[in-house]
Design an enzyme around this catalytic site. Structure first.
Site, PDB file in Angstrom:
ATOM      1  N   ASP A   1       9.667 -12.660  29.877  1.00 25.36           N
ATOM      2  CA  ASP A   1       8.626 -11.638  29.803  1.00 25.36           C
ATOM      3  C   ASP A   1       8.057 -11.276  31.179  1.00 25.36           C
ATOM      4  OD1 ASP A   1       6.934  -9.955  28.185  1.00 25.36           O
ATOM      5  OD2 ASP A   1       5.273 -11.286  28.725  1.00 25.36           O
TER       6      ASP A   1
ATOM      7  N   LYS B   1      -0.155 -17.399  30.359  1.00 26.70           N
ATOM      8  CA  LYS B   1      -1.144 -16.754  29.498  1.00 26.70           C
ATOM      9  C   LYS B   1      -2.284 -17.730  29.247  1.00 26.70           C
ATOM     10  CE  LYS B   1       1.683 -13.313  27.297  1.00 26.70           C
ATOM     11  NZ  LYS B   1       0.991 -12.184  27.945  1.00 26.70           N
TER      12      LYS B   1
ATOM     13  N   LYS C   1       1.941  -0.198  40.220  1.00 34.15           N
ATOM     14  CA  LYS C   1       0.569  -0.455  40.647  1.00 34.15           C
ATOM     15  C   LYS C   1       0.464  -0.124  42.134  1.00 34.15           C
ATOM     16  CE  LYS C   1      -0.380  -3.984  37.190  1.00 34.15           C
ATOM     17  NZ  LYS C   1      -1.213  -3.112  36.364  1.00 34.15           N
TER      18      LYS C   1
ATOM     19  N   ARG D   1      10.177   7.045  12.627  1.00 34.71           N
ATOM     20  CA  ARG D   1      10.613   7.104  11.225  1.00 34.71           C
ATOM     21  C   ARG D   1       9.486   7.561  10.309  1.00 34.71           C
ATOM     22  NH1 ARG D   1      12.533   1.067  10.718  1.00 34.71           N
ATOM     23  NH2 ARG D   1      10.366   0.957  11.363  1.00 34.71           N
TER      24      ARG D   1
ATOM     25  N   LYS E   1      10.846  -2.367  29.260  1.00 37.20           N
ATOM     26  CA  LYS E   1      11.276  -3.761  29.262  1.00 37.20           C
ATOM     27  C   LYS E   1      11.129  -4.302  27.845  1.00 37.20           C
ATOM     28  CE  LYS E   1       7.334  -6.688  29.713  1.00 37.20           C
ATOM     29  NZ  LYS E   1       6.558  -7.693  30.299  1.00 37.20           N
TER      30      LYS E   1
ATOM     31  N   HIS F   1       8.765  -8.468  36.501  1.00 33.80           N
ATOM     32  CA  HIS F   1       7.631  -8.303  37.420  1.00 33.80           C
ATOM     33  C   HIS F   1       7.678  -9.261  38.618  1.00 33.80           C
ATOM     34  CE1 HIS F   1       6.313  -6.044  34.066  1.00 33.80           C
ATOM     35  NE2 HIS F   1       5.625  -6.972  33.449  1.00 33.80           N
TER      36      HIS F   1
HETATM   37  N1  LIG Z   1       3.086  -2.278  23.641  1.00 35.03           N
HETATM   38  C1  LIG Z   1       3.130  -2.650  24.902  1.00 35.03           C
HETATM   39  O1  LIG Z   1       2.093  -2.914  25.542  1.00 35.03           O
HETATM   40  C2  LIG Z   1       4.445  -2.787  25.625  1.00 35.03           C
HETATM   41  C3  LIG Z   1       4.463  -3.216  26.961  1.00 35.03           C
HETATM   42  C4  LIG Z   1       5.669  -3.293  27.633  1.00 35.03           C
HETATM   43  C5  LIG Z   1       6.843  -2.956  26.977  1.00 35.03           C
HETATM   44  N2  LIG Z   1       6.804  -2.562  25.671  1.00 35.03           N
HETATM   45  C6  LIG Z   1       8.075  -2.198  25.039  1.00 35.03           C
HETATM   46  O2  LIG Z   1       7.975  -0.864  24.572  1.00 35.03           O
HETATM   47  C7  LIG Z   1       8.659  -0.708  23.344  1.00 35.03           C
HETATM   48  C8  LIG Z   1       7.695  -0.205  22.289  1.00 35.03           C
HETATM   49  O3  LIG Z   1       6.638  -1.114  22.163  1.00 35.03           O
HETATM   50  P1  LIG Z   1       5.526  -0.983  21.031  1.00 35.03           P
HETATM   51  O4  LIG Z   1       4.568  -2.090  21.268  1.00 35.03           O
HETATM   52  O5  LIG Z   1       5.034   0.398  20.947  1.00 35.03           O
HETATM   53  O6  LIG Z   1       6.380  -1.326  19.755  1.00 35.03           O
HETATM   54  P2  LIG Z   1       5.982  -1.165  18.228  1.00 35.03           P
HETATM   55  O7  LIG Z   1       4.614  -0.614  18.079  1.00 35.03           O
HETATM   56  O8  LIG Z   1       6.293  -2.469  17.581  1.00 35.03           O
HETATM   57  O9  LIG Z   1       7.091  -0.148  17.746  1.00 35.03           O
HETATM   58  C9  LIG Z   1       7.128   1.216  18.133  1.00 35.03           C
HETATM   59  C10 LIG Z   1       7.607   2.054  16.993  1.00 35.03           C
HETATM   60  O10 LIG Z   1       8.966   1.774  16.738  1.00 35.03           O
HETATM   61  C11 LIG Z   1       9.231   1.962  15.357  1.00 35.03           C
HETATM   62  N3  LIG Z   1       9.992   0.831  14.848  1.00 35.03           N
HETATM   63  C12 LIG Z   1       9.563  -0.424  14.603  1.00 35.03           C
HETATM   64  N4  LIG Z   1      10.567  -1.183  14.144  1.00 35.03           N
HETATM   65  C13 LIG Z   1      11.650  -0.392  14.115  1.00 35.03           C
HETATM   66  C14 LIG Z   1      12.997  -0.582  13.738  1.00 35.03           C
HETATM   67  N5  LIG Z   1      13.440  -1.757  13.316  1.00 35.03           N
HETATM   68  N6  LIG Z   1      13.833   0.459  13.832  1.00 35.03           N
HETATM   69  C15 LIG Z   1      13.420   1.649  14.268  1.00 35.03           C
HETATM   70  N7  LIG Z   1      12.144   1.885  14.639  1.00 35.03           N
HETATM   71  C16 LIG Z   1      11.283   0.880  14.557  1.00 35.03           C
HETATM   72  C17 LIG Z   1       7.910   2.078  14.652  1.00 35.03           C
HETATM   73  O11 LIG Z   1       7.729   3.429  14.260  1.00 35.03           O
HETATM   74  P3  LIG Z   1       8.252   3.984  12.870  1.00 35.03           P
HETATM   75  O12 LIG Z   1       8.172   2.904  11.857  1.00 35.03           O
HETATM   76  O13 LIG Z   1       7.342   5.138  12.613  1.00 35.03           O
HETATM   77  O14 LIG Z   1       9.652   4.406  13.153  1.00 35.03           O
HETATM   78  C18 LIG Z   1       6.880   1.770  15.699  1.00 35.03           C
HETATM   79  O15 LIG Z   1       5.749   2.564  15.576  1.00 35.03           O
HETATM   80  C19 LIG Z   1       9.264  -2.067  23.022  1.00 35.03           C
HETATM   81  O16 LIG Z   1      10.560  -2.119  23.525  1.00 35.03           O
HETATM   82  C20 LIG Z   1       8.397  -3.033  23.810  1.00 35.03           C
HETATM   83  O17 LIG Z   1       9.086  -4.201  24.158  1.00 35.03           O
HETATM   84  C21 LIG Z   1       5.644  -2.462  24.981  1.00 35.03           C
END
Ligand SMILES: NC(=O)c1ccc[n+]([C@@H]2O[C@H](COP(=O)([O-])OP(=O)(O)OC[C@H]3O[C@@H](n4cnc5c(N)ncnc54)[C@H](OP(=O)(O)O)[C@@H]3O)[C@@H](O)[C@H]2O)c1
Length: 518
Positions: free
Chosen positions: A265, A370, A212, A72, A178, A270
């Protein structure tokens, strides 16, 4: 220059990249465009983009390749490239140079959009088609959803309705991070939405843990060696332990973790996947469908938890303040985004019984938490003791049974403990270790592996809808029962930096066993 990945002169689609290890060849995928939804987010910045850069340096990306970032936030292509250059630099990757990074980020593009606005998928399609033409990617597309799960269904439905999920000239794959649902009902609903727009063959439900090297090695180890499989059953194995221990807390993901907890989680994905790989039968072929069939059979054989007697099979915990490597760390309830009276578990230990011929009477003890004292993920297979101790006159106590440890992280490898005679003494035994380590061996990072797989169409390391269904079917009644209980007023019940809550030790002690030390 536009269409060439830096250091990619030898990488031609469909050909084999240079051998990195004996018998180890990694195929370069066909040309393809990767569309990342949530490109402004944490996962894209920390994992996806740096992993693609690594693949590029390792000559494992096709020359004809591009990334289209979607989110966005308003950004130009140049602003996106700058942000991703910073992300790559921050990830301090091996082999980083400013020039190779600049050349890689030339293949990155960005389009801002509102996911709920159907008309904007027209603009997305137009941009995608023009990039596909420019980079000659033959219509092969991967849509990677790195967005909050609450938005998954909107995007999936709109991708379907706008025709982007259809495979015309090339393939169209979708990657879902996930969590896949937060219980059985929501996982089923998401799977129905997915299947309305994509065929199962197009869907990649990511469990990066499975990528992994050492996790993949479980099947190779079991089924490419003739000496272990005959012992891999109730006759020789006493019990199995699976541990995924983290020293980290929840970082900035308090909001997410509060709605999740350790069972959702770590266990639903996993840990149950590790269990399935350890317990499954040998498929006739090492092929995604057959491996996933065998895993599903394991999930079907797990005995449902007796909700009236959970104290015999489940221990939950939540960390209190403590100290790790000399640094004081806050309690879970003091973390950002966490309720002061939160009942979310950050630790769980489960005793799981598999009701089938091979595993009758062999408990699987699973634990994850954790803020534990050590970062460690391993599967330990504890063999039965020798049936008769012929050294009883010379030895005081019994002798330790053999243990096989598959180390997933850190120090990835395999260790087998056995008894050996102490030199010089008449009959004195010592436990010694035979060890194999992946140290200093070229290994692909887990995100690099799964990114390659979803470009290559290999679903082996991704969960199938029935597998997701079965794991939620097992855990949802347990989670619902535990969430509804007020009995967790003992939280917090373990100190950060410890081995976890005391009752977890009791879970094994009652069975005359003990956890391997962390
Ligand atoms: N980060 C990790 O290490 C990790 C690990 C395993 C799984 N995941 C999964 O991967 C996905 C992304 O994780 P993330 O940590 O990158 O998430 P994030 O940083 O919280 O969100 C990713 C992007 O989504 C957009 N966003 C946030 N809230 C939103 C909403 N309500 N509607 C539409 N867009 C929204 C935001 O971009 P804009 O505001 O620019 O649109 C944000 O930059 C999630 O499903 C998470 O559970 C993440």
């Amino acid at each position: 220059m536009e269409d060439q990945c830096p250091a990619l002169s030898g990488a031609v689609a469909g050909k084999i990249a240079p051998e990195t290890e004996q018998n180890c060849i990694i195929e370069v995928p066909q040309p393809c465009g990767l569309v990342i939804f949530g490109a402004s987010g944490d996962l894209a910045e920390r994992k996806i983009i740096p992993s693609l850069y690594h693949l590029c340096l390792d000559k494992l990306l096709p020359d004809n390749f591009f990334v289209l970032g979607v989110a966005r936030t308003a950004m130009s292509d140049d602003q996106f490239r700058k942000a991703m250059e910073n992300a790559i630099r921050t990830a301090s990757p091996r082999g980083y140079t400013d020039e190779s990074c600049r050349l890689f980020t030339e293949k990155l593009y960005y389009i801002p959009m509102d996911y709920g606005e159907f008309s904007q998928y027209r603009a997305l399609t137009d941009r995608l088609l023009s990039l596909e033409k420019k980079h000659n990617t033959l219509g092969n597309r991967v849509f990677y959803l790195a967005i909050p799960p609450a938005v998954y269904e909107t995007v999936i439905q709109n991708l379907g309705d706008s025709g982007l999920s259809q495979e015309k000239s090339g393939y169209s794959h979708i990657v879902i991070e996930k969590p896949v649902g937060r219980d059985l009902a929501s996982a089923r609903k998401l799977n129905v939405t997915l299947r309305r727009s994509f065929g199962e063959r197009q869907i990649y439900r990511m469990d990066h843990y499975l990528a992994k090297e050492t996790v993949q090695n479980i099947l190779m180890f079991r089924f490419a060696n003739s000496i272990f499989e005959p012992l891999w059953n109730r006759q020789y194995i006493d019990h199995v332990q699976i541990t995924v221990a983290e020293t980290l807390g929840i970082g900035h993901r308090g909001g997410y973790y509060e709605t999740s907890g350790v069972l959702r989680d770590m266990f639903q994905n996993h840990i149950l996947q590790l269990l399935a790989l350890t317990a499954m039968e040998a498929p006739a072929l090492f092929e995604a469908g057959r491996v996933r069939d065998e895993k599903a059979k394991v999930f079907r054989s797990i005995r449902p938890f007796d909700l009236g007697r959970l104290d015999e099979t489940v221990v939950l915990g939540q960390y209190d303040r403590g100290s790790l490597e000399g640094t004081d760390v806050p309690a879970y309830r003091e973390e950002m985004g966490v309720a002061k009276d939160s009942l979310t578990p950050t630790y769980a230990a489960l005793k799981v019984i598999i009701d089938n011929w091979r595993w009758k009477g062999v408990p699987f003890y699973l634990r994850s938490g954790k803020r534990l004292s050590t970062r460690k993920a391993e599967i330990s297979v504890h063999f039965k003791p020798v049936p008769h101790l012929m050294f009883s006159q010379a030895l005081d106590g019994g002798i330790a049974a053999n243990t096989l440890v598959l180390r997933i992280q850190p120090d990835e490898g395999i260790g087998l403990s056995f008894q050996a005679k102490n030199p010089g003494s008449r009959a004195c035994l010592n436990t010694v270790l035979m060890d194999f380590s992946y140290r200093n061996v070229f290994v692909l990072d887990d995100y690099e592996r799964v990114l390659l797989d979803c470009m290559q169409g290999d679903q082996m390391l991704f969960a199938r809808d029935d597998g997701v269904d079965l794991t939620w079917e097992l855990l949802t009644p347990l989670i619902e029962k535990l969430e509804g209980e007020s009995g967790k007023d003992n939280f917090p019940n373990y100190v950060a930096g410890s081995a976890g809550p005391r009752p977890a030790a009791e879970l094994l002690r009652r069975d005359g066993r003990a956890w391997r030390p962390l």
